[in-house]
Design an enzyme around this catalytic site. Structure first.
Site, PDB file in Angstrom:
ATOM      1  N   ASN A  69      37.165  36.136  46.474  1.00  0.00           N
ATOM      2  CA  ASN A  69      38.292  35.704  47.291  1.00  0.00           C
ATOM      3  C   ASN A  69      37.781  35.173  48.629  1.00  0.00           C
ATOM      4  OD1 ASN A  69      40.295  36.658  45.386  1.00  0.00           O
ATOM      5  ND2 ASN A  69      39.773  38.726  46.053  1.00  0.00           N
ATOM      6  N   CYS A  78      40.774  35.690  37.296  1.00  0.00           N
ATOM      7  CA  CYS A  78      41.423  34.522  37.897  1.00  0.00           C
ATOM      8  C   CYS A  78      41.667  33.521  36.785  1.00  0.00           C
ATOM      9  CB  CYS A  78      40.563  33.903  38.996  1.00  0.00           C
ATOM     10  SG  CYS A  78      41.260  32.378  39.694  1.00  0.00           S
ATOM     11  N   GLY A  79      42.910  33.407  36.355  1.00  0.00           N
ATOM     12  CA  GLY A  79      43.224  32.545  35.226  1.00  0.00           C
ATOM     13  C   GLY A  79      42.994  31.078  35.509  1.00  0.00           C
ATOM     14  N   ASN A  80      43.446  30.596  36.674  1.00  0.00           N
ATOM     15  CA  ASN A  80      43.250  29.188  37.012  1.00  0.00           C
ATOM     16  C   ASN A  80      41.770  28.867  37.157  1.00  0.00           C
ATOM     17  OD1 ASN A  80      46.022  28.337  37.153  1.00  0.00           O
ATOM     18  ND2 ASN A  80      46.211  29.498  39.051  1.00  0.00           N
ATOM     19  N   ASN A 171      43.468  42.611  37.552  1.00  0.00           N
ATOM     20  CA  ASN A 171      43.692  42.841  38.979  1.00  0.00           C
ATOM     21  C   ASN A 171      45.142  43.285  39.153  1.00  0.00           C
ATOM     22  OD1 ASN A 171      44.841  40.380  38.356  1.00  0.00           O
ATOM     23  ND2 ASN A 171      43.723  39.201  39.861  1.00  0.00           N
ATOM     24  N   ASN A 205      48.153  42.002  44.466  1.00  0.00           N
ATOM     25  CA  ASN A 205      48.791  40.697  44.571  1.00  0.00           C
ATOM     26  C   ASN A 205      50.299  40.928  44.609  1.00  0.00           C
ATOM     27  OD1 ASN A 205      46.349  38.782  43.889  1.00  0.00           O
ATOM     28  ND2 ASN A 205      46.284  40.440  42.394  1.00  0.00           N
ATOM     29  N   CYS A 232      48.810  31.121  41.022  1.00  0.00           N
ATOM     30  CA  CYS A 232      47.986  32.280  40.650  1.00  0.00           C
ATOM     31  C   CYS A 232      48.241  32.564  39.181  1.00  0.00           C
ATOM     32  CB  CYS A 232      48.319  33.494  41.512  1.00  0.00           C
ATOM     33  SG  CYS A 232      47.375  34.977  41.058  1.00  0.00           S
TER      34      CYS A 232
END
Length: 296
Positions: A69, A78-80, A171, A205, A232
């Site tokens: 981060n 982190c999918g993207n 996460n 998040n 996200c």
């Protein structure tokens, strides 16, 4: 001098989520939190997530990813960013290696994720199974039902937000479902307060979601360690899982974020699939001056 000096990187985005991809395969180099913060602070390499590709650890996988981060902390998913790494490993001339049927198996500290090309600029990521038990998310207190947990913003008798769902997609996520436009809430003020709430021992998040139809959701996200973000992927996955558990939707939805749309499906085998776009903005190399005063 930092060992990252003069190394090549890709600048990409997935649904507006700014991603930097760095290939460290074949080396023993590791990114430090201070180096990640320096990269994020530079106008040429600014990111929401830094995706660092290392040699595979587990037999049968294609690479190991470390995810940073903007504050230098690490994330388990982190999918993207994973879609962007998929593109880089399949298409970038300097990074690509043969992959069967345009599919990859990648590993993070949270587990394995599978990436598959759908079209030239669209990829599906199998984000694995959601974690729904309070101690897996994790939460600081035992909740038998994480579909709604006791947490609110504002006065007790007239809260602004209350009773979020809690889900982990590698996460932790807290999702507040609302009945008006998520843009009408000051998430830039609320987000950092809730991210660090004691109920979330690993921080969280924070999302505000409006179910706009049987298979459509509008979503805003305050991302742990990064702040307000245009998209996200793990939050979109967590939101669809949470909404499905609350019987607000079925098991699939299109999630509209400020940076674009993601398609999410929570399959009967408990795996969550995320499909969305990737865009290559360009490439660069890290200037040695970027890491002045930082030992690599």
């Amino acid at each position: 001098m930092s060992l990252l000096a003069n190394r090549r990187f890709l600048k990409m985005h997935g649904a507006g989520n700014a991603i930097v991809v760095l290939d460290l395969r074949g080396t023993a180099v590791r990114v430090t939190p201070a180096e990640a913060r320096a990269i994020a602070a530079d106008v040429h390499s600014r990111f929401d997530q830094l995706m660092v590709v290392h040699d595979p650890v587990t037999p049968g996988t294609d690479a190991f990813m470390r995810i940073y981060n903007t504050d230098g902390s690490e994330s388990g998913a982190c999918g993207n960013g994973t879609r962007c790494v998929g593109y880089a490993l399949l298409d970038d001339p300097a990074m690509a290696r043969p992959a069967e049927n345009g599919a990859l198996t990648l590993e993070t500290k949270a587990g394995l994720v599978a990436v598959k090309r759908i079209t030239e600029r669209s990829f599906t990521v199998d984000m694995g199974q959601p974690r729904l038990r309070w101690d897996e998310i994790p939460l600081a207190e035992p909740f038998l039902d994480t579909r709604r947990i006791e947490l609110q913003v504002g006065p007790i008798d007239d809260p602004i937000l209350h009773s979020p769902a809690a889900v982990s997609m590698g996460n932790p996520h807290a999702i507040f479902f609302v009945e008006r436009d998520p843009d009408s809430y000051d998430l830039g003020r609320i987000g950092p307060l809730l991210e660090a709430h004691p109920i979330f021992p690993e921080r969280a998040n924070i999302s505000i979601a409006e179910v706009t139809g049987r298979d459509t959701i509008k979503l805003r996200v305050w991302e742990r360690g990064a702040g307000l973000t245009l998209a996200c992927g793990t939050a979109a996955c967590a939101t669809v899982v949470a909404a499905s558990r609350l019987r607000m939707i079925g098991r699939a939805a299109r999630v509209a974020l400020p940076g674009g749309e993601l398609s999410i499906e929570w399959r009967a085998d408990d795996h969550v699939l995320m499909t969305g776009p990737v865009y290559l903005e360009g490439e660069g190399t890290f200037s040695p001056d970027l890491f002045a005063g930082i030992d690599g």
